[in-house]
Write a protein that holds these residues in place. Structure first.
Motif, PDB file in Angstrom:
ATOM      1  N   TRP A 153      -0.319  10.469   4.581  1.00 18.31           N
ATOM      2  CA  TRP A 153      -1.015   9.899   5.510  1.00 18.31           C
ATOM      3  C   TRP A 153      -1.705  10.983   6.464  1.00 18.31           C
ATOM      4  CZ3 TRP A 153      -0.204   9.230  11.234  1.00 18.31           C
ATOM      5  CH2 TRP A 153      -1.252   8.706  11.848  1.00 18.31           C
ATOM      6  N   HIS A 154      -1.027  12.029   6.803  1.00 18.84           N
ATOM      7  CA  HIS A 154      -1.756  13.016   7.374  1.00 18.84           C
ATOM      8  C   HIS A 154      -2.842  13.751   6.756  1.00 18.84           C
ATOM      9  CE1 HIS A 154       0.918  13.141  10.846  1.00 18.84           C
ATOM     10  NE2 HIS A 154       2.070  13.108  10.012  1.00 18.84           N
ATOM     11  N   THR A 206      -6.297   4.939  11.766  1.00 15.13           N
ATOM     12  CA  THR A 206      -4.977   4.846  12.099  1.00 15.13           C
ATOM     13  C   THR A 206      -5.007   3.649  13.511  1.00 15.13           C
ATOM     14  OG1 THR A 206      -5.788   6.224  14.171  1.00 15.13           O
ATOM     15  CG2 THR A 206      -5.010   7.382  12.373  1.00 15.13           C
ATOM     16  N   PHE A 209      -0.934   0.203   7.905  1.00 18.51           N
ATOM     17  CA  PHE A 209      -0.049  -0.810   7.220  1.00 18.51           C
ATOM     18  C   PHE A 209       1.605  -0.972   8.246  1.00 18.51           C
ATOM     19  CE2 PHE A 209       0.178   3.194   5.008  1.00 18.51           C
ATOM     20  CZ  PHE A 209       1.368   3.730   5.611  1.00 18.51           C
ATOM     21  N   ARG A 237      -5.696  10.958   6.719  1.00 13.14           N
ATOM     22  CA  ARG A 237      -6.562  10.636   7.713  1.00 13.14           C
ATOM     23  C   ARG A 237      -7.710  11.448   8.273  1.00 13.14           C
ATOM     24  NH1 ARG A 237      -3.196  11.904  13.126  1.00 13.14           N
ATOM     25  NH2 ARG A 237      -2.226  13.896  12.337  1.00 13.14           N
ATOM     26  N   GLN A 295       0.194   7.022  17.376  1.00  7.51           N
ATOM     27  CA  GLN A 295      -0.973   6.797  16.449  1.00  7.51           C
ATOM     28  C   GLN A 295      -0.180   6.596  14.896  1.00  7.51           C
ATOM     29  OE1 GLN A 295      -4.234   5.899  16.388  1.00  7.51           O
ATOM     30  NE2 GLN A 295      -4.108   6.086  18.831  1.00  7.51           N
ATOM     31  N   VAL A 296      -0.424   5.662  14.347  1.00  2.00           N
ATOM     32  CA  VAL A 296       0.394   5.444  12.998  1.00  2.00           C
ATOM     33  C   VAL A 296      -0.720   4.874  11.928  1.00  2.00           C
ATOM     34  CG1 VAL A 296       2.586   5.046  14.055  1.00  2.00           C
ATOM     35  CG2 VAL A 296       1.222   2.970  13.317  1.00  2.00           C
ATOM     36  N   PRO A 297      -0.232   4.887  10.634  1.00  5.03           N
ATOM     37  CA  PRO A 297      -1.174   4.206   9.472  1.00  5.03           C
ATOM     38  C   PRO A 297      -1.300   2.861   9.697  1.00  5.03           C
ATOM     39  CG  PRO A 297       0.471   5.742   8.486  1.00  5.03           C
ATOM     40  CD  PRO A 297       0.823   5.676   9.973  1.00  5.03           C
ATOM     41  N   MET A 356       0.853  -1.203   0.065  1.00  3.38           N
ATOM     42  CA  MET A 356       0.014  -0.108  -0.080  1.00  3.38           C
ATOM     43  C   MET A 356       1.014   1.119  -0.067  1.00  3.38           C
ATOM     44  SD  MET A 356      -2.886   0.946   2.829  1.00  3.38           S
ATOM     45  CE  MET A 356      -3.654   2.499   2.789  1.00  3.38           C
ATOM     46  N   ARG A 396       2.266  22.584   7.301  1.00  7.54           N
ATOM     47  CA  ARG A 396       2.538  21.556   6.533  1.00  7.54           C
ATOM     48  C   ARG A 396       2.321  21.629   5.036  1.00  7.54           C
ATOM     49  NH1 ARG A 396       3.115  16.846   9.163  1.00  7.54           N
ATOM     50  NH2 ARG A 396       2.106  16.547  11.418  1.00  7.54           N
ATOM     51  N   GLU A 431       2.026   4.919   0.741  1.00  4.95           N
ATOM     52  CA  GLU A 431       1.902   5.543   2.137  1.00  4.95           C
ATOM     53  C   GLU A 431       1.141   6.817   1.540  1.00  4.95           C
ATOM     54  OE1 GLU A 431       3.965   7.073   5.985  1.00  4.95           O
ATOM     55  OE2 GLU A 431       5.152   5.700   4.626  1.00  4.95           O
ATOM     56  N   GLU A 458       4.380  13.300  16.891  1.00 11.73           N
ATOM     57  CA  GLU A 458       3.662  12.572  15.634  1.00 11.73           C
ATOM     58  C   GLU A 458       4.419  11.815  14.893  1.00 11.73           C
ATOM     59  OE1 GLU A 458       1.196  15.786  13.950  1.00 11.73           O
ATOM     60  OE2 GLU A 458      -0.181  15.888  15.589  1.00 11.73           O
ATOM     61  N   TYR A 459       3.592  10.875  14.417  1.00  7.26           N
ATOM     62  CA  TYR A 459       4.214  10.015  13.253  1.00  7.26           C
ATOM     63  C   TYR A 459       4.450  10.977  12.190  1.00  7.26           C
ATOM     64  CZ  TYR A 459       4.101   6.930   9.088  1.00  7.26           C
ATOM     65  OH  TYR A 459       4.139   6.215   8.162  1.00  7.26           O
ATOM     66  N   LEU A 460       5.690  10.703  11.233  1.00 11.39           N
ATOM     67  CA  LEU A 460       6.170  11.373  10.172  1.00 11.39           C
ATOM     68  C   LEU A 460       6.136  10.424   8.919  1.00 11.39           C
ATOM     69  CD1 LEU A 460       9.059  13.647  11.431  1.00 11.39           C
ATOM     70  CD2 LEU A 460       6.813  14.333  10.818  1.00 11.39           C
ATOM     71  N   THR A 461       6.949   9.615   9.183  1.00 15.23           N
ATOM     72  CA  THR A 461       6.847   8.622   7.883  1.00 15.23           C
ATOM     73  C   THR A 461       7.749   7.192   8.167  1.00 15.23           C
ATOM     74  OG1 THR A 461       7.831   8.380   5.689  1.00 15.23           O
ATOM     75  CG2 THR A 461       9.273   9.522   7.148  1.00 15.23           C
ATOM     76  N   ARG A 462       7.480   6.252   7.341  1.00 11.27           N
ATOM     77  CA  ARG A 462       8.085   4.886   7.430  1.00 11.27           C
ATOM     78  C   ARG A 462       9.567   5.050   7.006  1.00 11.27           C
ATOM     79  NH1 ARG A 462       5.297  -0.330   5.266  1.00 11.27           N
ATOM     80  NH2 ARG A 462       4.788   0.814   3.478  1.00 11.27           N
TER      81      ARG A 462
END
Lengths: 308, 187
Positions: A6-7, B149, B165, A10, B161-163, A1, A307, A3, B180-184
């Protein structure tokens, strides 16, 4: 999937509710025969108000509200008008503030601040029906009963009930804003929406004074869940009085070293032909927060300045 | 000098001679009223916390702290040990002094330890830190509902909290300013 962002993804549910709310607002006013108008975002200058700073755009400014242009339309015979407008205010950023935000503003010829409160109740009920919210809105840990009519309390009464000092003492100590935000606002609109009415005269530079008590203005604010949602006036139509108030605000701005604004002459010149009217500005982003349960204004817009 | 519009969570300012850190911050402003900057402050010497509201005309001096590059070594109960890689000098911070940064401290992380007259008082981290996911519910394949999330636990014990996947064992980048989560992150 993949990415993706995501911000952004959601926020999907909130952005869909936002779109439905905007659609409901337009339907409400169209059904009542209001004309939707659009006025310029970039203007020579806003109404001079000491505590509101406009963002410069070349030699002009971005609007802080569409008030001046909408009142010129009112004076030209457009009796019932509304607008959903992007507005800009410098330096305003917090959990309830974005420097670019959305205002719903509407005007009713022949109205005053009490009739605006009634229309405001009707609008919120219409939106609640459109979004199938029923008569109780759940916002975080609150259950707000929106069955009308909603309580109206004066600023003086609210200070007497909730603040450690009286309104007069707060004004004398120049701590009105501190006391209002720390002690009064957190109690307003928790179980029912509430209108806070009759603000001190100097805090409403575009409103008519109260006929029985000229120390207060015909101004009210709608509160929901402790949040200021909408500001209504019985609009001032006296050109000379408006000129004096603008001069006073502009003098305060200059003394504080703030950027001067040009006098809005075309607006002032229209006042003698402007009908008696009520006007109101409602924060659309905050209303979306209420109906989606969002804790921060960031959650109800796709993009925040941080952002971009 | 800072002005009120510079105030934010984590900023360190001097008040009545002592270094203070802003542990919580909120901008409030009545529509027709003045901008107010509501802060929860902590005196970095005494640990005392209190609320104070500032106005836009207020100005502040930065806290006169020295910053020293140090590596985080280990945690022992409520003590966090940091080492200067050139002098091998070691200093200790309490859990209270480390504050929210404890959520992002992994062994060997390069940090800046803050000193006031040679006393260690706190720590600054890079804006983004990469951390392993220790515990995560497996991703139910086909669960592609956009914007969902789920909470996962990181190697520091921090729950974020993350996506959906994101799986256990993966590494993610976290913003230390917002938590906060930024990226994988691919290793």
């Amino acid at each position: 999937m993949a990415e993706g962002d995501w911000h952004l993804t959601r926020k999907g549910a909130n952005l869909k509710t936002r779109a439905a709310l905007l659609e409901a607002i337009r339907r409400f006013f169209n059904l009542r025969g209001y004309l939707e108008v659009e006025t310029p975002i970039r203007i020579p200058g806003p109404a001079p108000e000491y505590h509101i700073d406009a963002v410069p755009s070349g030699d002009w400014f971005l609007q802080t509200s569409p008030e001046l242009c909408m009142k010129r339309l009112l004076a030209a015979g457009y009796d019932r008008i509304f607008q959903i407008a992007r507005c800009f205010r410098e330096g305003e950023r917090g959990g309830l503030h974005l420097p670019e935000f959305t205002i719903l503003e509407w005007y009713e010829a022949g109205g005053d601040y009490t009739s605006m409160m009634k229309t405001c109740e009707d609008l919120i009920l219409f939106i609640a029906d459109a979004l199938s919210l029923g008569r109780t809105i759940s916002y975080r840990d609150l259950a707000i009963d929106i069955t009308p009519p909603w309580p109206r309390i004066t600023v003086r009464e609210a200070f007497a009930s909730h603040a450690p000092v009286s309104l007069e003492e707060a004004l004398a100590a120049s701590s009105f804003d501190e006391i209002l935000t720390a002690h009064v606002e957190p109690h307003l609109g928790l179980d029912r929406p509430v209108f806070l009415t009759d603000y001190p005269a100097e805090m409403a530079s575009l409103a008519k004074l109260h006929p029985r008590d000229p120390t207060v203005a015909q101004r009210c604010e709608l509160y929901l869940a402790g949040m200021e949602m909408a500001n209504a006036f019985t609009e001032l139509t006296d050109e000379e009085e408006q000129r004096r108030r603008f001069a006073r605000e502009e003098a305060r701005r200059r003394r504080a070293g703030k950027k001067p604004y040009p006098s809005p002459e075309a607006f002032l010149a229209c006042l003698p032909s402007m009908p008696e009217a009520g006007g109101i500005a409602l924060g659309v982003d905050r209303l979306v927060m209420i109906v989606t349960g969002a804790a921060r204004i960031d959650d109800v817009v796709a993009f925040t300045p941080e952002r971009l | 000098m800072y002005t009120a519009s510079d105030l934010r969570k984590g900023l360190r300012i001097k008040l009545e001679g002592d270094p203070h850190i802003i542990v919580d911050f909120n901008f409030v402003k009545p529509g027709k009223g003045q901008a107010l900057y509501r802060c929860k402050l902590k005196n970095m010497l005494t640990g005392a916390q209190f609320d104070r509201t500032f106005r836009s005309v207020d100005v502040f001096e930065p806290a006169d702290l020295q910053e020293k590059k140090m590596q985080f070594l280990y945690r022992e109960e409520d003590k966090y040990c940091f080492m200067d890689n050139e002098t091998f000098e070691q200093v200790y911070l309490t859990e209270d002094q480390v504050g929210d940064m404890k959520n992002f401290l992994v062994e060997n992380l390069e940090t800046e330890v803050l000193l006031f007259e040679n006393r260690p008082l706190g720590v600054s981290l890079p804006n983004a830190v990469d951390l392993y996911v220790k515990v995560a519910e497996p991703w139910a394949k086909g669960d592609t509902v956009a914007g969902k999330t789920k909470p996962v636990t990181l190697e520091t014990g921090y729950v974020i909290q993350v996506p959906p996947f994101i799986e256990a064992g993966e590494k993610i980048r976290v913003d230390t300013r917002t938590g906060e989560y930024l990226t994988r992150v691919k290793d």
